[in-house]
Design an enzyme around this catalytic site. Structure first.
Site, mmCIF file in Angstrom:
data_model
loop_
_atom_site.group_PDB
_atom_site.id
_atom_site.type_symbol
_atom_site.label_atom_id
_atom_site.label_comp_id
_atom_site.label_asym_id
_atom_site.label_seq_id
_atom_site.Cartn_x
_atom_site.Cartn_y
_atom_site.Cartn_z
ATOM 1 N N HIS A 78 13.935 -24.547 9.780
ATOM 2 C CA HIS A 78 13.369 -25.357 8.694
ATOM 3 C C HIS A 78 11.940 -25.731 9.054
ATOM 4 O O HIS A 78 11.681 -26.203 10.160
ATOM 5 C CB HIS A 78 14.179 -26.641 8.471
ATOM 6 C CG HIS A 78 13.585 -27.486 7.384
ATOM 7 N ND1 HIS A 78 13.872 -27.283 6.050
ATOM 8 C CD2 HIS A 78 12.686 -28.494 7.418
ATOM 9 C CE1 HIS A 78 13.172 -28.146 5.320
ATOM 10 N NE2 HIS A 78 12.444 -28.890 6.131
ATOM 11 N N ARG A 134 12.148 -40.684 -4.596
ATOM 12 C CA ARG A 134 11.116 -41.002 -3.594
ATOM 13 C C ARG A 134 9.760 -40.430 -4.001
ATOM 14 O O ARG A 134 8.718 -41.041 -3.781
ATOM 15 C CB ARG A 134 11.547 -40.447 -2.223
ATOM 16 C CG ARG A 134 12.701 -41.231 -1.609
ATOM 17 C CD ARG A 134 13.330 -40.464 -0.468
ATOM 18 N NE ARG A 134 12.376 -40.050 0.535
ATOM 19 C CZ ARG A 134 12.457 -38.927 1.253
ATOM 20 N NH1 ARG A 134 13.469 -38.083 1.066
ATOM 21 N NH2 ARG A 134 11.555 -38.640 2.140
ATOM 22 N N LYS A 187 20.840 -31.580 4.506
ATOM 23 C CA LYS A 187 20.959 -30.248 3.900
ATOM 24 C C LYS A 187 21.271 -29.199 4.961
ATOM 25 O O LYS A 187 22.107 -28.317 4.763
ATOM 26 C CB LYS A 187 19.668 -29.888 3.159
ATOM 27 C CG LYS A 187 19.510 -30.667 1.859
ATOM 28 C CD LYS A 187 18.164 -30.438 1.211
ATOM 29 C CE LYS A 187 17.051 -31.139 1.919
ATOM 30 N NZ LYS A 187 15.851 -31.424 1.165
ATOM 31 N N ASP A 232 20.867 -36.151 -1.891
ATOM 32 C CA ASP A 232 19.468 -35.932 -1.488
ATOM 33 C C ASP A 232 18.624 -35.462 -2.666
ATOM 34 O O ASP A 232 17.471 -35.868 -2.801
ATOM 35 C CB ASP A 232 19.383 -34.921 -0.339
ATOM 36 C CG ASP A 232 17.920 -34.651 -0.012
ATOM 37 O OD1 ASP A 232 17.243 -35.608 0.416
ATOM 38 O OD2 ASP A 232 17.439 -33.531 -0.230
ATOM 39 N N SER A 247 16.998 -36.567 4.889
ATOM 40 C CA SER A 247 16.936 -35.629 3.771
ATOM 41 C C SER A 247 17.027 -34.185 4.279
ATOM 42 O O SER A 247 17.857 -33.388 3.825
ATOM 43 C CB SER A 247 15.615 -35.855 3.026
ATOM 44 O OG SER A 247 15.329 -34.801 2.152
HETATM 45 N N1 URA Z 1 11.522 -32.034 2.804
HETATM 46 C C1 URA Z 1 12.737 -32.514 2.464
HETATM 47 O O1 URA Z 1 13.652 -31.741 2.220
HETATM 48 N N2 URA Z 1 12.913 -33.836 2.401
HETATM 49 C C2 URA Z 1 11.938 -34.720 2.660
HETATM 50 O O2 URA Z 1 12.169 -35.898 2.587
HETATM 51 C C3 URA Z 1 10.670 -34.215 3.006
HETATM 52 C C4 URA Z 1 10.495 -32.861 3.079
#
Ligand code: URA
Length: 427
Positions: free
Chosen positions: A85, A171, A190, A164, A186
């Site tokens: 990621h 947000r 995932k 999320d 967040s």
């Molecule tokens: N990427 C995400 O998936 N969540 C965040 O809060 C910031 C970047």
């Protein structure tokens, strides 16, 4: 689940108290189901922004977000899994060459990716520049492709951490994105729900990144590594430079073309270096003894790329779209390029149409920026520094304004940061 009052939970966090596990489970569940109003969750997100979450709260918050949806399970695959990621940057096309290289080493790569928002591009937007390529796959198609090809890059289904999805959108419009506990939970909710066995985080630091300073990037990396490790996912993070954009292109089709160059054995040095550094971490995390550089040099990674693109309806041999309008920017003096600012380049690509301002906006496949020099390169007056591409000529002026302060020519090269700044593993 009931028995709590949203106002009391907000007040507790506002006053700096620790939320209980039961309060956290209730908040996430009640927000996902619509029982807690958007304005109440906004207030709680802002309270967390200022007060933070401690280790126990953060771990429970992340678990509650995971439990708002499904957990995927790759344990029936014949190979171990590894995922990567990136916190997002300009010219960050690394997933495209990385997934096939790691798959060519015998590791399955289930890469659930997103679309871009703002000045950082999205992996799915880039791949959609390939004629015919589809981002949406069923769970069964994904498993089949992982077994047969070894790598999948596709969109996450709506049932993966739905809490999320809702919270991130909130947000975004309440100026609470930049809170480290909220970012960490967040991203990690995932990734843990996705069910990968090992995970490498590319945490970017610099003008084109979420985290502008090394301290903040390091804190985010440590927080995410701890969350992953506690959840049983072998997790490491690389802190990498995003003061300067990666490679020589930012956009969609232009980044696919650059990725294919890397898979063909060429491509910009920094892209190759970062791709191989992340690949080595993923292969090691998966417990496989293989050399990513060899998988690249032998052409096996290119074979996986072709199969991966074809399996999702794309034609790996098709010409990529080209823009209706292109314009060049030239150097006005001799010297050395001393600075190329990632944020300015990212904004220019976005203004040319490569990215979107709202999540429902379309993107242009052929829009983007190419830069023909990198910091440290000598330049001559009149030499082409940038080529801008777009389908809508009226976008060019605004893109040029973003680029205007983003580069400098000086008498001698300054200090440049290494691509990989640090490595952070579990303590
Ligand atoms: N990427 C995400 O998936 N969540 C965040 O809060 C910031 C970047």
């Amino acid at each position: 689940m009931s028995g709590f009052d949203a106002v009391e939970v907000i007040a507790a966090k506002r006053d700096g108290l620790q939320l209980t596990a039961e309060q956290i489970d209730w908040v996430i569940d009640a927000y996902t189901s619509g029982e807690i109003a958007e304005e109440q969750m906004s207030a709680l997100a802002m309270a967390i922004f200022f007060r933070g979450l401690d280790g126990a709260e953060l771990s429970r918050w992340t678990t509650a977000m995971i439990d708002s949806g499904i957990r995927m399970d790759f344990s029936s695959l014949s190979r171990p899994t590894a995922d990567k990621h990136s916190t997002g940057g300009v010219g960050d096309k690394i997933t495209l060459p990385l997934a096939p290289i790691v798959a060519a080493c015998g590791v399955a790569v289930p890469q659930l990716s997103g679309r871009g928002l703002g000045h950082t591009g999205g992996t799915l937007d880039k791949l959609e520049a390939i004629p015919g390529w589809r981002a949406d796959l069923s769970g069964e198609a994904m498993m089949r492709q992982l077994e047969e090809v070894g790598a999948v890059i596709c969109a996450a289904g709506s049932d993966l951490a739905p809490a999320d999805k809702k919270l991130y959108a909130l947000r975004d419009v309440t100026s609470t994105v930049e809170a480290i506990p909220l970012i960490a939970s967040s991203i990690m909710s995932k990734k843990i729900a996705e069910g990968t066995g090992s995970l490498v985080l590319d945490v970017k630091v610099g003008s084109g990144a979420f985290m502008k300073t090394r301290d903040r990037a390091e804190e985010l990396a440590r927080t995410m590594v701890a969350l992953g490790t506690d959840a049983g996912v072998r997790t490491v993070a690389l802190l990498t430079d995003m003061e300067t954009p990666l490679g020589r292109t930012a956009g969609n089709a232009v980044e696919v073309a650059e990725s294919v160059e890397v898979l063909a054995g060429g491509g910009p040095e920094d892209v190759v270096e970062l791709t191989l550094a992340l690949a080595r971490e993923m292969v090691a995390g998966a417990g496989v003894d293989a050399d990513p550089a060899e998988a690249l040099a032998s052409g096996r990674a290119m074979d996986v790329w072709r199969s991966m693109i074809s399996a999702q309806g794309g034609d790996p041999e098709a010409d990529l779209p080209t823009a209706k309008h292109s314009e060049q920017i030239t150097a006005d003096t001799d010297g050395v390029l001393t600075r190329l600012d990632a944020l300015g380049v990212g904004l220019a690509a976005w203004r040319l149409g490569a990215g979107r301002a709202r999540k429902e906006d379309p993107v242009q496949a052929a829009a983007g920026v190419e830069w023909h020099v990198r910091p440290g390169d000598a330049v001559r007056a009149g030499q082409v520094l940038f080529t801008l591409h777009t389908d809508e000529a009226e976008r060019i002026e605004r893109a040029k304004e973003s680029l205007a302060g983003a580069w400098e020519i000086g008498a001698q090269a300054g200090q440049t940061s290494p691509v990989v700044i640090d490595r952070i593993a579990a303590e």
